[in-house]
Design a protein around this motif. Structure first.
Motif, mmCIF file in Angstrom:
data_model
loop_
_atom_site.group_PDB
_atom_site.id
_atom_site.type_symbol
_atom_site.label_atom_id
_atom_site.label_comp_id
_atom_site.label_asym_id
_atom_site.label_seq_id
_atom_site.Cartn_x
_atom_site.Cartn_y
_atom_site.Cartn_z
ATOM 1 N N THR A 782 0.920 -1.138 0.184
ATOM 2 C CA THR A 782 0.196 -0.004 0.529
ATOM 3 C C THR A 782 0.555 0.343 -0.042
ATOM 4 O OG1 THR A 782 -0.258 0.406 2.461
ATOM 5 C CG2 THR A 782 -1.979 -1.515 1.443
ATOM 6 N N GLU A 783 0.027 2.255 -0.122
ATOM 7 C CA GLU A 783 0.906 3.438 -0.832
ATOM 8 C C GLU A 783 0.051 4.494 0.107
ATOM 9 O OE1 GLU A 783 4.351 5.112 -2.868
ATOM 10 O OE2 GLU A 783 3.099 4.924 -4.433
ATOM 11 N N GLY A 784 -0.002 5.544 1.144
ATOM 12 C CA GLY A 784 -0.411 6.463 1.265
ATOM 13 C C GLY A 784 -0.953 5.986 3.334
ATOM 14 N N GLY A 785 -2.634 6.606 3.727
ATOM 15 C CA GLY A 785 -2.163 6.093 5.219
ATOM 16 C C GLY A 785 -3.610 5.134 5.342
ATOM 17 N N PHE A 786 -2.783 4.230 5.095
ATOM 18 C CA PHE A 786 -2.626 2.564 5.246
ATOM 19 C C PHE A 786 -2.308 2.444 6.550
ATOM 20 C CE2 PHE A 786 -4.257 3.533 1.064
ATOM 21 C CZ PHE A 786 -6.422 3.857 1.032
ATOM 22 N N THR A 787 -3.092 1.349 7.275
ATOM 23 C CA THR A 787 -2.652 0.186 8.070
ATOM 24 C C THR A 787 -3.055 -0.918 8.731
ATOM 25 O OG1 THR A 787 -1.376 0.294 10.567
ATOM 26 C CG2 THR A 787 -4.093 1.049 9.981
ATOM 27 N N ARG A 788 -2.893 -1.874 9.572
ATOM 28 C CA ARG A 788 -3.449 -2.721 9.171
ATOM 29 C C ARG A 788 -4.392 -3.114 10.937
ATOM 30 N NH1 ARG A 788 0.370 -6.766 8.859
ATOM 31 N NH2 ARG A 788 -0.989 -8.418 9.786
ATOM 32 N N ASP A 789 -5.499 -3.293 10.546
ATOM 33 C CA ASP A 789 -6.214 -3.435 12.543
ATOM 34 C C ASP A 789 -5.746 -4.542 12.735
ATOM 35 O OD1 ASP A 789 -8.188 -2.947 14.433
ATOM 36 O OD2 ASP A 789 -9.979 -2.410 13.164
ATOM 37 N N PHE A 790 -5.323 -4.337 13.962
ATOM 38 C CA PHE A 790 -5.202 -5.820 15.036
ATOM 39 C C PHE A 790 -6.151 -6.380 15.572
ATOM 40 C CE2 PHE A 790 -0.758 -4.345 13.638
ATOM 41 C CZ PHE A 790 -0.400 -5.642 12.814
ATOM 42 N N THR A 791 -6.770 -5.738 16.222
ATOM 43 C CA THR A 791 -8.418 -5.441 17.140
ATOM 44 C C THR A 791 -9.237 -6.329 16.090
ATOM 45 O OG1 THR A 791 -10.394 -3.915 16.200
ATOM 46 C CG2 THR A 791 -8.167 -3.430 17.999
ATOM 47 N N GLN A 792 -9.405 -6.626 14.367
ATOM 48 C CA GLN A 792 -10.135 -7.581 13.908
ATOM 49 C C GLN A 792 -9.324 -8.946 13.776
ATOM 50 O OE1 GLN A 792 -13.301 -6.513 13.207
ATOM 51 N NE2 GLN A 792 -12.370 -4.406 14.138
ATOM 52 N N GLY A 793 -9.756 -9.764 13.515
ATOM 53 C CA GLY A 793 -9.720 -11.095 13.490
ATOM 54 C C GLY A 793 -8.557 -11.708 14.879
ATOM 55 N N SER A 794 -8.925 -13.065 13.914
ATOM 56 C CA SER A 794 -8.119 -14.270 15.581
ATOM 57 C C SER A 794 -6.505 -14.005 15.372
ATOM 58 C CB SER A 794 -8.675 -14.905 15.399
ATOM 59 O OG SER A 794 -8.208 -15.915 14.352
ATOM 60 N N ASP A 795 -5.719 -13.794 14.371
ATOM 61 C CA ASP A 795 -4.430 -13.756 14.213
ATOM 62 C C ASP A 795 -3.860 -12.174 13.833
ATOM 63 O OD1 ASP A 795 -1.648 -14.261 12.463
ATOM 64 O OD2 ASP A 795 -2.096 -16.136 14.337
ATOM 65 N N PRO A 796 -2.801 -12.090 14.195
ATOM 66 C CA PRO A 796 -2.486 -10.954 13.975
ATOM 67 C C PRO A 796 -2.353 -10.494 12.130
ATOM 68 C CG PRO A 796 -0.816 -10.712 15.759
ATOM 69 C CD PRO A 796 -2.414 -12.812 15.148
#
Length: 949
Positions: A782-796
Motif C-alpha cells: 500500500t501507499e498512503g494512509g493505510f495500516t492494519r487493524d489488529f483488533t480484527q481477526g483472531s491472528d495478527p
C-alpha cells in the motif's frame, strides 16, 4: 506583563536614557570572564545573549547557558540547547487559526475549572495578518479585486467570524483583516519595532525586537535587524503563552558583501544568486549574517528581499545588522521620532550597530562582489536553480526534455536539428509537422525553429481570439509575493516597463493569465501617484488582491480554453512569478514548469508569451508601426526608476495606510460575530471546532503511567518528514476527511484544502499520516494512509488493511494505546503542529525511532507523546520487529518522582516466537519538556500554571 525578574547573575541590569526617557536594559558588556568574548560575537548571537540575560530564571535559563553562548566556539558543531523567548509572535491565517482555536479552548477549560476565562490571554504580543485565503479567481478587469474579496469572504466566513471574535476577546492579540497585505510586508512596514519596549512589573524595558512566526518567510524581517524565524504552531502557541522556544546555539555563516549592483540587475537577481550560493555551500540549521561595505550600500528593501528567502537557502535566519539605512527605512515607513532615536541609541550602546570595518567571528564565510550579479531567473522547479537570463532559452529547452521528451522526429526535420539539441540554435526551418507555416500575424507559442518537443494545438477563446498553444507557453504571469512586492525599485521598474511597452503598442499574449497581488496597499498608492496604474492595467496586470496568491498556489484556474487544451495535449506550460517558491505542482495543477523572476521580467514574459525566447536577442513583440521591439527597448534605467521613487513615495503613504490597519473595511466590521469571553462554538461548523485537548482535565495532573498492551499503528522507514505525517493539500472525496465533509453536507467543490480547515481537528485527524507517498511497512503493497487493524481477526496475520484513521478509532474504542516505529531522522522538514497534534489525537502514546528532528521531537512531548530512541546500533529491523507485536513500556513512572529516566524498558511480544526486549533512550531532553509531559502536554501545563498563579 507580569514575569519573573531575571536572576541577573552577571549584574547586567542597567538603564539607558534616550531623549529624557529612561529604559531598563541588560548590558552585553557585563558578561565577562575567562573564555568569554562577547564583543566579537556575530550580531545575531548578541541578540540571543541579551535574550538569555533578560529571561534568566535559574531553571530553564541558567547562568551556564549564558556562559555557553558568550563563550561560543565558532568551530564547534551545535550541541548546546538554549531557551529563546521571542518578544512577539506573528501569524498568518492558515497556520494561525489553530493557535487561536487552542487559546479559545484554553479559556473554556479555565472557566470549567472555576477560573476567570478573561484572564487567559497571550503573554507575548501576537499579531495575525489574514493573507493566505484570497485566490485569483477573477483577473484582468477593474472589478477583479472586489470580486475576489467577495469570494474570499463567502468561502471563509466561519473562520473570519472566529478571528473577529478573537480580535475583540483577547488582550494583546491583533488581527489585520483581509484585503490589507501580506504578513511579512506588513511586518517590515508597520509591525516590526527593531527595538522593543514593554512594561515589565512597572518598569519600562527596552530590548531587541525578536519574533517567531507561523510562516517560514517570517525571516523577511531579518532585513530590519530583527532576529525572527518561522516555527510550527505548537512552538508559536508556547511563545504566545510565555513559554520559551527551544533551539541549539547555531553555527553562524558570515556573508560578506562588497561593490554595487550593476545597471540592469535587480534585487531579485541578487537574491537568486545568493540562494544558489548558500544552497551549494549548505546552511541548513545555521544562521546567516551579512556584513561588509556592501551592506552599507544595500537599500533596506533589498535586504528584506534577501531575508525573505532564508528558507530557500535552508538557513534559520538571514539577518542584517542595524545601521543608518535601517533608521532611514523606519523613518520612511512612518515610525515615530522617539522610536528612531531609541533604535539608534540602543544599538550603539549594546554593540549592535554595524561597522563595515569590523569583522565578527563566524563559523564559515562566503563573499560576493555585487557587481558580478547578472539578470537571472530560477526554475523550473526549485528556487536555488538559478539560470542567467542569457542562458534562459537553452536552459528551458534542456529542462523541457524531462517534461515533454526529446525533440520529435516530425516531417521536415532533419538530423541537424536533433544534433543541435539543446545547447545551440537549431537550423532554420520554415515548415512544421508537414503543414504550411502559420501566417506571420498568427499568435503562436510553438517554436519556429524546431529543436525541441512540440505538440501545437489551436485554441479559440470565447471572444473569438484564436492562437496556437504549445509546450513552453507562459500561461500565468504574476507579480506576487512579499519577496518582491515590498521592493519599490523592482515594482516601479515593472510599471515603467509596462508604460514603455504600451507606448510601443505591445500587449500580453491572450493565453497568459496576468495578475498583480502586492503585499501592501502602499504599492497601489505609489502606482496611482506615479500615474503608472493604467499602463499595468492595459497589459492585464489589474489588482487581484493583497495577499500571497500565486506564490502559495492560490493562482486560481487558467483561462478555461487554455486549461482544456493543456489537459487534452498534456502540455508542459509555464508560470512566471515574482515569488519565492516554484516547486512542482505548487503554483497550479495544470502547470508543470515554474520560474521565479523579477517583476519587470514577469511582464516581459507575459508580452513574449513563451519561455522559449532569448530576451536579449529575440524580439519580444511587434510595435504599432510594425517594427520589432526588444527587451532593451522597454527596460527602464536605474535613473528613471529612482526619479519615480523620489516623486511617488513618501512617509505619509505609510502613516495613512496603516493608521487603521486593524479596523478593516465595512465588510469585516459588519461580520456577525459572537461576543463574550468564551467562544460560542457552532456545532455545524466544518472549519472551526472546539479542540479536545482539555476534555476531562483536572486541576492536578494524574500520575504518569507506564504503557501496556500497545499496538503498532505504523512502522516507517528513514527520513519520514512532517510533510508525510501532517495533513496538507487538497482533500480527496474518498478519503476519511472527504467522507466526513460529505457526511456534514459539504459538497466536493467546497472541500477547500486541509490548510483552510486547520481549525477543525476532525478533518485534520483524518488527514494525519495520509500522505500519498507514505509507506507503512505493516501494510505492505500500500501507499498512503493505510495500516492494519489488529483488533480484527483472531491472528495478527489476518488483520485487515484499513485507513490509519479508521484503525485508530477501533483501537481507541478498545482502550488500546498505540505506538509508532520509525527509522532515522523521524519528523524532519518543516515544523508542522498537526504532525504532532494529529499523532496524539490518533491515540499514539509513544514513538520509537532511530533518531529525530529536534523540533518535531519537542512537539511530540508538547502533545503528551513520549519520544523514545532505539539504542545505538539497533533498529526495528535488526531486532526483528515486524509491527505485529504487542508492546509494553515500563519505567516511565520515574517521572512522577521528579526525575527523568535515561532509559525505559520496552518489551515487544509477538503472537508466537521470542519476546524482544530493549532499553530505549528517553528523549525528554530538558526540565521544561519533562514538566510538559507530566501534565499531558504544553497546553495543560500552561493552564494549570495559570490556574495556580
Amino acid at each position: 506583563m507580569t514575569t519573573l525578574a531575571s536572576k541577573d547573575s552577571f549584574g547586567a541590569k542597567s538603564t539607558l536614557d534616550v531623549d529624557g526617557k529612561s529604559y531598563e536594559i541588560f548590558r552585553l558588556d557585563k558578561v565577562v570572564g575567562e573564555g568569554l568574548d562577547v564583543a566579537s560575537l556575530p550580531y545575531s548571537l548578541k541578540v540571543l545573549l541579551e535574550n538569555l540575560l533578560r529571561t534568566e530564571d535559574g531553571a530553564d535559563i541558567a547562568a551556564d547557558d549564558i556562559k555557553a553562548l558568550a563563550g561560543w566556539d565558532e568551530t564547534a558543531q551545535p550541541d548546546k540547547e538554549i531557551q529563546f523567548t521571542p518578544a512577539r509572535v506573528i501569524m498568518q491565517d492558515f497556520t494561525g487559526v489553530p493557535c487561536i482555536v487552542d487559546l479559545a479552548t484554553l479559556r473554556e477549560a479555565a472557566a470549567e475549572l472555576g477560573a476567570d476565562a478573561s484572564k487567559i490571554n497571550p503573554l507575548a504580543p501576537a499579531e495575525m495578518v489574514i493573507d493566505h485565503s484570497v485566490i485569483a479567481e477573477a483577473f484582468g478587469t477593474p472589478e477583479a479585486f472586489a470580486r475576489n474579496v467577495e469570494i474570499e469572504y463567502d468561502r471563509n466566513k466561519e473562520r473570519y467570524q472566529f478571528l473577529r471574535w478573537g480580535q475583540t476577546a483577547f488582550d494583546d492579540f491583533k488581527v489585520v483583516p483581509p484585503g490589507t497585505g501580506i504578513v511579512h510586508q506588513v511586518n517590515i512596514e508597520h509591525l516590526a519595532r527593531t527595538v522593543f519596549t514593554r512594561e515589565v512589573d512597572g518598569v519600562l524595558q527596552a530590548y531587541p525586537d525578536t519574533c517567531v512566526g507561523t510562516d517560514s518567510h517570517t525571516t523577511m524581517v531579518n532585513g530590519l535587524g530583527v532576529v525572527g524565524f518561522g516555527v510550527g504552531g505548537i512552538e508559536a502557541e508556547a511563545a504566545l503563552l510565555g513559554q520559551p522556544v527551544s533551539m541549539l546555539i547555531p553555527r553562524v555563516v558570515g556573508f560578506k558583501l562588497h561593490g554595487d549592483l550593476p545597471e540592469g540587475s535587480t534585487a531579485t537577481d541578487l537574491v537568486l544568486t545568493i540562494t544558489e550560493m548558500l544552497r551549494k555551500h549548505g546552511v541548513v540549521g545555521k544562521f546567516v549574517e551579512f556584513y561588509g561595505a556592501g551592506v552599507t550600500a544595500l537599500p533596506l528593501a533589498n535586504r528584506a528581499t534577501i531575508g525573505n528567502m532564508s528558507p530557500e537557502f535552508g538557513s534559520t535566519i538571514a539577518v542584517f545588522p542595524i545601521d543608518d539605512e535601517t533608521i532611514s527605512y523606519l523613518k520612511l515607513t512612518g515610525r515615530s521620532e522617539e522610536q528612531l532615536k531609541l533604535v539608534e541609541a540602543y544599538a550603539k550602546e549594546q554593540g549592535l550597530w554595524h561597522d563595515p570595518a569590523v569583522e565578527p567571528r563566524f563559523s564559515e564565510q562566503l563573499e560576493l562582489d555585487l557587481s558580478t550579479v547578472v539578470p537571472s531567473i530560477a526554475g523550473p522547479k526549485r528556487p536555488q536553480d538559478r539560470v542567467a537570463l542569457t542562458d534562459a532559452k537553452p536552459a528551458f529547452r534542456g529542462a523541457l526534455v524531462d517534461y515533454a521528451g526529446e525533440a520529435q522526429d516530425t516531417t521536415g526535420y532533419d538530423e541537424a536539428v536533433e544534433e543541435s539539441f539543446p545547447g545551440s540554435d537549431a537550423p532554420s526551418y520554415s515548415g512544421g509537422n508537414g503543414k504550411s507555416p502559420a501566417p506571420s500575424d498568427h499568435l503562436s507559442a510553438a517554436p519556429a525553429d524546431g529543436g525541441r518537443a512540440s505538440d501545437p494545438v489551436e485554441v479559440t477563446l470565447e471572444d473569438g481570439t484564436t492562437f496556437t498553444l504549445d509546450h513552453g507557453a507562459v500561461t500565468i504571469a504574476s507579480i506576487t509575493s512579499c519577496t518582491n512586492t515590498s521592493n519599490p525599485s523592482v515594482m516601479l521598474g515593472a510599471a515603467l516597463l509596462a508604460k514603455k511597452a504600451v507606448e510601443k503598442g505591445l500587449a500580453r499574449k491572450p493565453w497568459v493569465k496576468t495578475t498583480l497581488a502586492p503585499g501592501s496597499q502602499v504599492v497601489s498608492d505609489y502606482y496611482d501617484k506615479s500615474g503608472l496604474t493604467p499602463y499595468l492595467e492595459k497589459l492585464g496586470f489589474n489588482l487581484v488582491g493583497y495577499g500571497c496568491v500565486t506564490c502559495i498556489g492560490n493562482s486560481g484556474p487558467l483561462i478555461p480554453e487554455v486549461s482544456a487544451a493543456v489537459q487534452e495535449k498534456d502540455l508542459a506550460v509555464v508560470s512566471v512569478l515574482s515569488g519565492n517558491r516554484n516547486f512542482e505542482g505548487r503554483i497550479n495543477p495544470d502547470i508543470k514548469m515554474n520560474y521565479l523572476a523579477s517583476p519587470p521580467l514577469v511582464i516581459a514574459y507575459a508580452l513574449a508569451g513563451t519561455m522559449d525566447i532569448d530576451l536579449f536577442n529575440d524580439p519580444i513583440g511587434t510595435a504599432s508601426d510594425g517594427t520589432d521591439v526588444f527587451l532593451k527597448d522597454i527596460w527602464p534605467t536605474p535613473a528613471e526608476v529612482e526619479q519615480v521613487i523620489g516623486q511617488a513615495i513618501a512617509s505619509d503613504m505609510f502613516t495613512k495606510g496603516y493608521a487603521d490597519v486593524f479596523a478593516g473595511d465595512e465588510r469585516w466590521q459588519n461580520l456577525p460575530t459572537p461576543t463574550g469571553d468564551t467562544f460560542t462554538w457552532d456545532e455545524d461548523s466544518t472549519y472551526v471546532r472546539k479542540a479536545p485537548y482539555f476534555d476531562g482535565m483536572d486541576k492536578t495532573p494524574s500520575p504518569v503511567t507506564d504503557i501496556e498492551g500497545a499496538r503498532v499503528l505504523l512502522k516507517l522507514g528513514d527520513s519520514v518528514t512532517t510533510d508525510h505525517i501532517s495533513p496538507a493539500g487538497n482533500i480527496k472525496k474518498d478519503s476519511p476527511a472527504g467522507k466526513y465533509l460529505l457526511e456534514h453536507g459539504v459538497e466536493q467543490r467546497d472541500f477547500n484544502s486541509y490548510g483552510s480547515r486547520r481549525g477543525n481537528h476532525e478533518v485534520m485527524i483524518r488527514g494525519t499520516f495520509a500522505n500519498i507517498r507514505l509507506r507503512n511497512q505493516i501494510a505492505p503493497g500500500t501507499e498512503g494512509g493505510f495500516t492494519r487493524d489488529f483488533t480484527q481477526g483472531s491472528d495478527p496475520s489476518d488483520a485487515p488493511v484499513t485507513s490509519v484513521y479508521d484503525a485508530s478509532q477501533s483501537y481507541q474504542a478498545a482502550g488500546t494505546p498505540l505506538v509508532v516505529l520509525a527509522g532515522k531522522e523521524y519528523g524532519s522538514g518543516s515544523s508542522r503542529d498537526w504532525a504532532a497534534k494529529g499523532t496524539a489525537l490518533l491515540g499514539v502514546k509513544a514513538v520509537i525511532a532511530e533518531s529525530y528532528e529536534r523540533i518535531h521531537r519537542s512537539n511530540l512531548i508538547g502533545m503528551g507523546v513520549l519520544p523514545l530512541q532505539f539504542p545505538e546500533g539497533q533498529t526495528a529491523d535488526s531486532l526483528g520487529l515486524t509491527g505485529e507485536e504487542t508492546f509494553s513500556i515500563t519505567g516511565v513512572t520515574e517521572l512522577n518522582d521528579g526525575r527523568t529516566p535515561k532509559t525505559v524498558k520496552v518489551t515487544a511480544t509477538p503472537a508466537d516466537g521470542d519476546v524482544v526486549e530493549l532499553d530505549a533512550v528517553v528523549r525528554i531532553d530538558t526540565p521544561g519538556e519533562a514538566n510538559y509531559y507530566r501534565n499531558g502536554g504544553i497546553l495543560q501545563y500552561v493552564l494549570r500554571n495559570l490556574l495556580n498563579s
